[in-house]
Design a protein around this motif. Sequence first.
Motif, short mmCIF file in Angstrom:
data_model
loop_
_atom_site.label_atom_id
_atom_site.label_comp_id
_atom_site.label_asym_id
_atom_site.label_seq_id
_atom_site.Cartn_x
_atom_site.Cartn_y
_atom_site.Cartn_z
N TRP A 134 0.81 -1.23 0.00
CA TRP A 134 0.00 0.00 0.00
C TRP A 134 0.83 1.27 0.00
O TRP A 134 1.90 1.32 0.62
N LEU A 135 0.30 2.28 -0.66
CA LEU A 135 0.73 3.65 -0.43
C LEU A 135 -0.49 4.33 0.18
O LEU A 135 -1.56 4.38 -0.44
N SER A 136 -0.33 4.76 1.43
CA SER A 136 -1.47 5.32 2.17
C SER A 136 -1.08 6.66 2.76
O SER A 136 0.09 7.04 2.78
N LEU A 137 -2.08 7.36 3.27
CA LEU A 137 -1.84 8.55 4.09
C LEU A 137 -2.06 8.16 5.54
O LEU A 137 -3.05 7.48 5.85
N ASP A 138 -1.14 8.58 6.41
CA ASP A 138 -1.37 8.32 7.83
C ASP A 138 -2.28 9.40 8.39
O ASP A 138 -2.75 10.28 7.66
N GLN A 139 -2.53 9.33 9.70
CA GLN A 139 -3.49 10.27 10.26
C GLN A 139 -3.04 11.71 10.16
O GLN A 139 -3.85 12.63 10.18
N GLY A 140 -1.72 11.93 10.02
CA GLY A 140 -1.19 13.27 9.85
C GLY A 140 -1.16 13.72 8.40
O GLY A 140 -0.66 14.79 8.10
N GLY A 141 -1.67 12.88 7.50
CA GLY A 141 -1.71 13.26 6.09
C GLY A 141 -0.40 13.02 5.35
O GLY A 141 -0.21 13.51 4.25
N ARG A 142 0.48 12.26 5.97
CA ARG A 142 1.77 11.97 5.33
C ARG A 142 1.73 10.63 4.61
O ARG A 142 1.07 9.70 5.04
N LEU A 143 2.49 10.56 3.52
CA LEU A 143 2.53 9.32 2.73
C LEU A 143 3.28 8.24 3.48
O LEU A 143 4.32 8.50 4.09
N VAL A 144 2.75 7.02 3.43
CA VAL A 144 3.43 5.91 4.08
C VAL A 144 3.30 4.67 3.18
O VAL A 144 2.25 4.41 2.61
N ILE A 145 4.42 3.96 3.03
CA ILE A 145 4.45 2.72 2.25
C ILE A 145 4.43 1.56 3.24
O ILE A 145 5.24 1.53 4.17
N PRO A 154 -6.02 -0.84 5.11
CA PRO A 154 -5.33 0.25 5.81
C PRO A 154 -6.30 1.09 6.64
O PRO A 154 -5.92 1.68 7.66
N LEU A 155 -7.58 1.13 6.22
CA LEU A 155 -8.60 1.91 6.94
C LEU A 155 -8.73 1.43 8.38
O LEU A 155 -9.01 2.22 9.29
N SER A 156 -8.51 0.13 8.60
CA SER A 156 -8.68 -0.43 9.93
C SER A 156 -7.54 -0.05 10.87
O SER A 156 -7.62 -0.28 12.08
N GLU A 157 -6.45 0.49 10.31
CA GLU A 157 -5.41 1.03 11.19
C GLU A 157 -5.28 2.54 11.06
O GLU A 157 -4.23 3.11 11.29
N GLY A 158 -6.37 3.18 10.67
CA GLY A 158 -6.40 4.64 10.67
C GLY A 158 -5.72 5.30 9.49
O GLY A 158 -5.49 6.50 9.48
N LYS A 159 -5.37 4.50 8.48
CA LYS A 159 -4.74 5.07 7.29
C LYS A 159 -5.76 5.15 6.17
O LYS A 159 -6.79 4.49 6.19
N THR A 160 -5.43 5.97 5.16
CA THR A 160 -6.29 6.05 3.98
C THR A 160 -5.48 5.59 2.77
O THR A 160 -4.52 6.24 2.38
N PRO A 161 -5.84 4.44 2.18
CA PRO A 161 -5.07 3.93 1.04
C PRO A 161 -5.35 4.75 -0.22
O PRO A 161 -6.49 5.14 -0.47
N ILE A 162 -4.30 5.03 -0.99
CA ILE A 162 -4.51 5.73 -2.27
C ILE A 162 -4.00 4.89 -3.45
O ILE A 162 -4.38 5.13 -4.60
N LEU A 163 -3.14 3.92 -3.17
CA LEU A 163 -2.60 3.03 -4.20
C LEU A 163 -2.34 1.67 -3.54
O LEU A 163 -1.79 1.62 -2.45
N TRP A 193 -1.76 7.24 -12.71
CA TRP A 193 -1.33 8.22 -11.70
C TRP A 193 -2.33 9.36 -11.51
O TRP A 193 -2.37 9.97 -10.45
N GLU A 194 -3.12 9.64 -12.54
CA GLU A 194 -4.15 10.67 -12.34
C GLU A 194 -5.19 10.19 -11.34
O GLU A 194 -5.68 10.95 -10.51
N ALA A 195 -5.51 8.90 -11.42
CA ALA A 195 -6.48 8.33 -10.47
C ALA A 195 -5.88 8.31 -9.06
O ALA A 195 -6.58 8.60 -8.08
N VAL A 196 -4.61 7.98 -8.96
CA VAL A 196 -3.97 7.94 -7.64
C VAL A 196 -3.91 9.35 -7.06
O VAL A 196 -4.13 9.56 -5.86
N GLU A 197 -3.65 10.31 -7.92
CA GLU A 197 -3.60 11.70 -7.43
C GLU A 197 -4.97 12.17 -6.97
O GLU A 197 -5.10 12.88 -5.98
N ALA A 198 -6.00 11.75 -7.68
CA ALA A 198 -7.37 12.09 -7.25
C ALA A 198 -7.64 11.47 -5.87
O ALA A 198 -8.24 12.12 -5.01
N ASN A 199 -7.18 10.24 -5.67
CA ASN A 199 -7.34 9.61 -4.34
C ASN A 199 -6.59 10.41 -3.28
O ASN A 199 -7.06 10.58 -2.16
N TYR A 200 -5.40 10.87 -3.65
CA TYR A 200 -4.57 11.65 -2.71
C TYR A 200 -5.29 12.93 -2.30
O TYR A 200 -5.40 13.27 -1.13
#
Length: 205
Positions: A134-145, A154-163, A193-200
């Motif tokens: 996964w490439l997700s955003l953590d609760q602080g909005g930072r990218l995490v792999i 990832p939603l179940s650990e408070g992250k938002t998956p984008i890829l 990548w346009e779809a991933v950016e939209a998710n971001y």
Amino acid sequence: MSAHVLPSLPYAFDALEPYIDARTMEIHHGKHHATYVAKLNEALDKAPELKGRELKTLLQQLGSVPEAIRGAVRNHGGGHANHSLFWGIMGKGKGGEPVGQLGAAIKQEIGGFAALREKFNAAATAQFGSGWAWLSLDQGGRLVIHALPNQDSPLSEGKTPILGLDVWEHAYYLKYQNRRPEYIEAWWSVVDWEAVEANYRAARG
Ligand code: MN3
């Protein structure tokens, strides 16, 4: 009551050839993903009070799901959410490099696309058995792999998956057999990548 529904694939089964073969896509979407949706609905039949709840909320608040169906929601709800995201971040004639705000964030937070690929490939390769990278955003909005086993979201650990990249054998075995690294490398050629950016941007609010 609004049952969960298998989304239609946004392109033809053969759209991702030669990187992901048509037969794999057909079985993956029509059998595997369809089964996650059916089993999620089956589980929710036992907890009618949850039927109106969004899938995202169910996965973010697994602890509030009755224990009798929690495992089913985690596995099949996770499978439904993960695959729904997966189809949407791929497309015909895609690939290339991250764009826009996401491209800038990858540069700043991860050190660029090459570094992202290297870390993501390592996470996907090292995931033992079935799971996802996964490439997700953590609760602080930072990218995490990161990687997660099975269909854990990832939603179940408070992250938002984008890829996300499915590294279950059903995602690649027909074409790649045991050569997971080859599948991972090929997959970058179909990332939209346009779809991933939209998710971001959606995840950043
Ligand atoms: Mn799968």
